[in-house]
Motif scaffolding. Sequence first.
Motif, PDB file in Angstrom:
ATOM      1  N   LYS A 150     -12.821  38.983  65.907  1.00 56.02           N
ATOM      2  CA  LYS A 150     -13.498  40.267  65.721  1.00 56.02           C
ATOM      3  C   LYS A 150     -12.847  41.340  66.594  1.00 56.02           C
ATOM      4  O   LYS A 150     -12.281  41.043  67.645  1.00 56.02           O
ATOM      5  CB  LYS A 150     -14.993  40.158  66.077  1.00 56.02           C
ATOM      6  N   ILE A 151     -12.939  42.600  66.160  1.00 55.23           N
ATOM      7  CA  ILE A 151     -12.307  43.707  66.881  1.00 55.23           C
ATOM      8  C   ILE A 151     -12.875  43.837  68.288  1.00 55.23           C
ATOM      9  O   ILE A 151     -12.129  43.990  69.261  1.00 55.23           O
ATOM     10  CB  ILE A 151     -12.497  45.026  66.098  1.00 55.23           C
TER      11      ILE A 151
ATOM     12  N   ILE B 140      -4.406  44.388  53.823  1.00 49.57           N
ATOM     13  CA  ILE B 140      -3.467  45.345  54.405  1.00 49.57           C
ATOM     14  C   ILE B 140      -3.848  45.576  55.858  1.00 49.57           C
ATOM     15  O   ILE B 140      -5.012  45.823  56.161  1.00 49.57           O
ATOM     16  CB  ILE B 140      -3.486  46.681  53.644  1.00 49.57           C
ATOM     17  N   ARG B 141      -2.867  45.503  56.754  1.00 54.36           N
ATOM     18  CA  ARG B 141      -3.099  45.791  58.170  1.00 54.36           C
ATOM     19  C   ARG B 141      -2.422  47.119  58.495  1.00 54.36           C
ATOM     20  O   ARG B 141      -1.274  47.343  58.139  1.00 54.36           O
ATOM     21  CB  ARG B 141      -2.505  44.677  59.024  1.00 54.36           C
ATOM     22  N   CYS B 142      -3.169  48.011  59.166  1.00 54.04           N
ATOM     23  CA  CYS B 142      -2.613  49.317  59.511  1.00 54.04           C
ATOM     24  C   CYS B 142      -3.218  49.800  60.826  1.00 54.04           C
ATOM     25  O   CYS B 142      -4.135  49.181  61.370  1.00 54.04           O
ATOM     26  CB  CYS B 142      -2.864  50.330  58.407  1.00 54.04           C
ATOM     27  N   LYS B 143      -2.717  50.926  61.320  1.00 55.13           N
ATOM     28  CA  LYS B 143      -3.255  51.526  62.536  1.00 55.13           C
ATOM     29  C   LYS B 143      -4.576  52.212  62.229  1.00 55.13           C
ATOM     30  O   LYS B 143      -4.862  52.559  61.084  1.00 55.13           O
ATOM     31  CB  LYS B 143      -2.260  52.531  63.104  1.00 55.13           C
ATOM     32  N   ARG B 144      -5.399  52.413  63.253  1.00 54.34           N
ATOM     33  CA  ARG B 144      -6.720  53.023  63.091  1.00 54.34           C
ATOM     34  C   ARG B 144      -6.638  54.401  62.431  1.00 54.34           C
ATOM     35  O   ARG B 144      -7.443  54.744  61.592  1.00 54.34           O
ATOM     36  CB  ARG B 144      -7.410  53.179  64.451  1.00 54.34           C
ATOM     37  N   LYS B 145      -5.644  55.203  62.839  1.00 54.30           N
ATOM     38  CA  LYS B 145      -5.552  56.568  62.323  1.00 54.30           C
ATOM     39  C   LYS B 145      -5.185  56.607  60.837  1.00 54.30           C
ATOM     40  O   LYS B 145      -5.442  57.593  60.164  1.00 54.30           O
ATOM     41  CB  LYS B 145      -4.540  57.378  63.131  1.00 54.30           C
ATOM     42  N   ASP B 146      -4.602  55.527  60.302  1.00 52.32           N
ATOM     43  CA  ASP B 146      -4.165  55.492  58.901  1.00 52.32           C
ATOM     44  C   ASP B 146      -5.162  54.817  57.964  1.00 52.32           C
ATOM     45  O   ASP B 146      -4.886  54.700  56.774  1.00 52.32           O
ATOM     46  CB  ASP B 146      -2.817  54.764  58.801  1.00 52.32           C
TER      47      ASP B 146
ATOM     48  N   LEU C 106     -12.845  47.007  50.921  1.00 51.12           N
ATOM     49  CA  LEU C 106     -13.673  46.711  52.088  1.00 51.12           C
ATOM     50  C   LEU C 106     -12.868  46.870  53.364  1.00 51.12           C
ATOM     51  O   LEU C 106     -11.680  46.543  53.413  1.00 51.12           O
ATOM     52  CB  LEU C 106     -14.209  45.281  52.011  1.00 51.12           C
ATOM     53  N   LEU C 107     -13.531  47.363  54.399  1.00 48.94           N
ATOM     54  CA  LEU C 107     -12.923  47.480  55.721  1.00 48.94           C
ATOM     55  C   LEU C 107     -13.385  46.285  56.548  1.00 48.94           C
ATOM     56  O   LEU C 107     -14.578  46.097  56.757  1.00 48.94           O
ATOM     57  CB  LEU C 107     -13.337  48.797  56.382  1.00 48.94           C
ATOM     58  N   SER C 108     -12.440  45.478  56.997  1.00 48.86           N
ATOM     59  CA  SER C 108     -12.763  44.263  57.724  1.00 48.86           C
ATOM     60  C   SER C 108     -13.183  44.557  59.155  1.00 48.86           C
ATOM     61  O   SER C 108     -12.756  45.540  59.754  1.00 48.86           O
ATOM     62  CB  SER C 108     -11.556  43.327  57.725  1.00 48.86           C
ATOM     63  N   LYS C 109     -13.994  43.673  59.720  1.00 44.36           N
ATOM     64  CA  LYS C 109     -14.403  43.779  61.118  1.00 44.36           C
ATOM     65  C   LYS C 109     -13.513  42.930  62.021  1.00 44.36           C
ATOM     66  O   LYS C 109     -13.746  42.840  63.207  1.00 44.36           O
ATOM     67  CB  LYS C 109     -15.862  43.346  61.271  1.00 44.36           C
TER      68      LYS C 109
END
Length: 102
Positions: free
Chosen positions: A91-92, A52-58, A80-83
């Motif tokens: 990478k972010i 799932i891809r979402c905005k940082r705040k969500d 898991l939260l991906s890097k």
Amino acid sequence: MKIKMHPLHILRNNKMLSRAGADRVQTGMRNSFGKPEGLCARVGKSKTILSIRCKRKDTLKIMEITKECIYKIPGKQRVLLSKNWGLTKVKILEFVNKSKRK
């Protein structure tokens, strides 16, 4: 949202008779292919089922929702939260640095 595992495996059932004299009527395990009953996905250990891809705040909301959804799927799952940036392999930190240079 990206679903990575799809139900492609067909579940089959060979119905057996359970009455007196059933051994004369049916063939037993000979030609026991069975009728299709449902579909399932065969997933190995440490395989990604859903991305799932979402905005940082969500991110916290999405993490809570996926943790609730885990109870509907049999087996042991982890959230898991991906890097990585989105659904890419970058990478972010690399993405942020490249976007600042431009």
